[in-house]
Design an enzyme around this catalytic site. Structure first.
Site, PDB file in Angstrom:
ATOM      1  N   CYS A   1      -1.610   4.424  10.988  1.00 33.21           N
ATOM      2  CA  CYS A   1      -1.445   5.716  11.659  1.00 33.21           C
ATOM      3  C   CYS A   1      -2.728   6.014  12.438  1.00 33.21           C
ATOM      4  CB  CYS A   1      -1.082   6.815  10.671  1.00 33.21           C
ATOM      5  SG  CYS A   1      -2.297   7.047   9.360  1.00 33.21           S
TER       6      CYS A   1
ATOM      7  N   CYS B   1       0.890  -1.184   0.000  1.00 26.72           N
ATOM      8  CA  CYS B   1       0.000   0.000   0.000  1.00 26.72           C
ATOM      9  C   CYS B   1       0.918   1.222   0.000  1.00 26.72           C
ATOM     10  CB  CYS B   1      -0.873   0.004   1.243  1.00 26.72           C
ATOM     11  SG  CYS B   1      -1.653  -1.582   1.605  1.00 26.72           S
ATOM     12  N   ALA B   2       1.434   1.579  -1.158  1.00 22.78           N
ATOM     13  CA  ALA B   2       2.674   2.368  -1.177  1.00 22.78           C
ATOM     14  C   ALA B   2       2.544   3.879  -1.370  1.00 22.78           C
ATOM     15  CB  ALA B   2       3.603   1.819  -2.243  1.00 22.78           C
TER      16      ALA B   2
HETATM   17  C1  LIG Z   1      -1.376   4.744   4.809  1.00 20.47           C
HETATM   18  S1  LIG Z   1      -1.540   4.901   3.103  1.00 20.47           S
HETATM   19  C2  LIG Z   1       0.060   4.447   2.536  1.00 20.47           C
HETATM   20  C3  LIG Z   1       1.139   5.464   2.776  1.00 20.47           C
HETATM   21  C4  LIG Z   1       2.446   5.076   2.149  1.00 20.47           C
HETATM   22  N1  LIG Z   1       2.877   3.756   2.581  1.00 20.47           N
HETATM   23  C5  LIG Z   1       3.537   6.073   2.414  1.00 20.47           C
HETATM   24  O1  LIG Z   1       4.382   5.838   3.290  1.00 20.47           O
HETATM   25  O2  LIG Z   1       3.590   7.095   1.728  1.00 20.47           O
HETATM   26  C6  LIG Z   1      -2.480   3.524   2.659  1.00 20.47           C
HETATM   27  C7  LIG Z   1      -2.656   3.292   1.185  1.00 20.47           C
HETATM   28  O3  LIG Z   1      -3.473   2.142   0.992  1.00 20.47           O
HETATM   29  C8  LIG Z   1      -4.260   2.318  -0.161  1.00 20.47           C
HETATM   30  N2  LIG Z   1      -5.448   1.420  -0.125  1.00 20.47           N
HETATM   31  C9  LIG Z   1      -6.738   1.753   0.104  1.00 20.47           C
HETATM   32  N3  LIG Z   1      -7.524   0.670   0.005  1.00 20.47           N
HETATM   33  C10 LIG Z   1      -6.729  -0.379  -0.286  1.00 20.47           C
HETATM   34  C11 LIG Z   1      -6.948  -1.769  -0.523  1.00 20.47           C
HETATM   35  N4  LIG Z   1      -8.153  -2.298  -0.456  1.00 20.47           N
HETATM   36  N5  LIG Z   1      -5.883  -2.522  -0.830  1.00 20.47           N
HETATM   37  C12 LIG Z   1      -4.644  -1.999  -0.891  1.00 20.47           C
HETATM   38  N6  LIG Z   1      -4.385  -0.697  -0.662  1.00 20.47           N
HETATM   39  C13 LIG Z   1      -5.393   0.100  -0.355  1.00 20.47           C
HETATM   40  C14 LIG Z   1      -4.610   3.795  -0.120  1.00 20.47           C
HETATM   41  O4  LIG Z   1      -4.928   4.274  -1.402  1.00 20.47           O
HETATM   42  C15 LIG Z   1      -3.345   4.429   0.445  1.00 20.47           C
HETATM   43  O5  LIG Z   1      -2.518   4.934  -0.563  1.00 20.47           O
END
Ligand SMILES: C[S@@+](CC[C@H](N)C(=O)[O-])C[C@H]1O[C@@H](n2cnc3c(N)ncnc32)[C@H](O)[C@@H]1O
Length: 467
Positions: A249, A127-128
């Site tokens: 977070c 989830c990047a």
């Molecule tokens: C906390 S953020 C990630 C922040 C990132 N790791 C960083 O350090 O910049 C979580 C991410 O998960 C994505 N996300 C949302 N739903 C998801 C899903 N069902 N499967 C995977 N990723 C998902 C979101 O779009 C978001 O970009």
């Protein structure tokens, strides 16, 4: 340059922020934290702290400190992290465009430190976007091995890809896939996986007031369901002995301790690994699990009232029993002799190095794949390692990513400017030279391409990045 931003920021009052917090959230945190709650809520009255990480792929710590015109003080739990003063505005400095640092919330820096990827490993950041942790992981891997950075949302994946480009990262495949699709491709493949999960964002209320509006108990529940599903996919992709980091977070036990409890109950071959805690980092809370799981103390909580940063939860797990091994194949080059010849002609004129990687072309775009890159046919690829450039009629035009991945000594012609705003605005610059492809540098760090013909530098700084 070291300053004292910590003390100054700590004393800045923000106004009565707790009044804006959802009533049910306040009640819940009071019930969870009891006598600690007043200190926790007092943290909302303080100004948030700001952080950046210098980029060791481009600059060493001492050189960065000598160069950076900001008031910096070290983040105790991240060797590349620094706090800066709000007035510094590092995001507007040309050094940012040159990828010398990444602006990141300080507590978030602890997550990749916990994963500690090594050179040559196969790592997944599931989830990047927007890439805070991906860029940190790639730097820790020193651009070696293979890093898959995935983001499910098509808009957010663009920001991820741009940050990877700006920081000069070359070992990463960027995909825009669901966790399920990746889990079909990469059974038992990865040494290390990061699930920095989508969450209710309670830990970001001070930084991002919008998160307050999204908050509800129902949202917390929905996030917990989603997280378990993502973790199921991550589990399948982990090899025997592999390490999985789960982070959020948010404060809610449902998304943290209880998510880990459910995972450990479901997969008997996953074990928690102790996270070393210092600088105010606390253990997870066994009393917040359903079964008072003592081992949960091995996880880590970062609290805004106990350190300088926002709220985070981090858990480290290891898969201890034999897992199915990956049956896939590595990607092979699909590049024609003609394309390669044109690229090599460009390389010989423009660079002092030869890029010896597996070359791959998408339409007319040429990429140098990461080492040991697995085959990605059928996946939505956004970036495949280093984007070298585009084959135009009878000539090769370099991509911005190539300039940002080069060191000054790897470039035949470079140009330092007195006024960088002109270049970053996309204007043509009179140079008096006629040297062809030139990399514009700031203090020796590449900013982008220009083509110098008959005294004029045609500007190739990407339109979407111009100021
Ligand atoms: C906390 S953020 C990630 C922040 C990132 N790791 C960083 O350090 O910049 C979580 C991410 O998960 C994505 N996300 C949302 N739903 C998801 C899903 N069902 N499967 C995977 N990723 C998902 C979101 O779009 C978001 O970009």
């Amino acid at each position: 340059m070291f300053g004292q931003p910590l003390l100054r920021n700590m004393n800045k009052q923000k106004g009565d922020f707790s009044l804006k917090l959802p009533h049910t959230f306040v009640e819940k945190m009071n019930a969870l934290l009891q006598e600690e709650a007043p200190r926790f809520f007092a943290s909302y009255e303080k100004e948030k702290v700001n952080g950046l990480r210098f980029n060791p792929l481009k600059i060493e710590r001492d050189a960065f400190l000598a160069l950076a015109p900001f008031s910096l003080s070290p983040v105790p739990f991240c060797p590349t992290g620094f706090y800066y003063e709000t007035d510094d505005q590092p995001g507007k400095h040309p050094y940012h465009a040159a990828g010398l640092y990444y602006i990141q919330e300080p507590s978030a820096m602890f997550v990749a430190e916990t994963l500690q990827p090594s050179h040559g490993e196969k790592v997944l950041d599931l989830c990047a976007a927007p890439g805070g942790k991906t860029t940190q992981l790639a730097a820790m891997m020193d651009n070696t091995g293979f890093l898959l950075a995935n983001e499910i949302h098509p808009k957010r994946v663009k920001a991820l890809s741009e940050n990877i480009e700006r920081l000069g990262i070359t070992n990463t495949l960027v995909t825009n896939e669901t966790p399920e699709k990746l889990a079909e491709y990469f059974v038992g493949y990865f040494d290390k996986i990061l699930v920095d999960a989508p969450c209710s964002g309670e830990g970001m209320f001070r930084k991002d007031e919008e998160a307050i509006h999204y908050w509800s108990e129902e949202h917390v529940h929905q996030c917990a369901v989603k997280q378990r599903h993502i973790l199921d996919c991550a589990y399948r992709m982990l090899k025997e002995g592999g390490i999985l980091i789960y982070s959020t977070c948010t404060f809610s036990p449902e998304e943290n301790e209880q998510t880990m409890e459910a995972l450990l109950q479901k997969y008997e071959d996953l074990e928690l690994v102790a996270i070393e805690k210092s600088a105010g980092i606390q253990p997870g809370r066994p009393e917040w699990t359903k079964t008072t799981l003592t081992a949960i103390e091995q996880t880590a909580r970062l609290w805004p009232h106990l350190l300088l940063g926002e709220g985070h939860f981090v858990a480290k797990l290891q898969k201890v029993s034999p897992a199915p091994t990956w049956k896939g194949k590595n990607a092979t080059s699909n590049v024609t002799k003609q394309t390669l010849r044109e690229y090599r002609a460009f390389e010989q004129e423009t660079l002092t190095i030869n890029i010896e990687k597996t070359m791959y072309s998408f339409n007319q775009h040429l990429f140098a794949l990461p080492d040991d890159c697995p085959s990605f046919a059928g996946l939505k690829i956004v970036r495949a390692g280093l984007h070298l450039g585009e084959q135009k009629k009878q000539r090769f035009e370099p991509n911005h990513a190539l300039a940002l991945a080069l060191k000054k000594e790897e470039i035949v012609h470079s140009l330092e400017l007195e006024d960088y705003t002109k270049y970053l605005r996309g204007e043509t610059i009179e140079t008096g030279g006629d040297r062809g492809w030139v990399v514009v540098t700031i203090d020796g760090y590449p900013l982008g391409w220009g083509k110098e013909v008959k005294g004029t530098l045609k500007n190739f700084y990407p339109k979407g990045l111009r100021i």
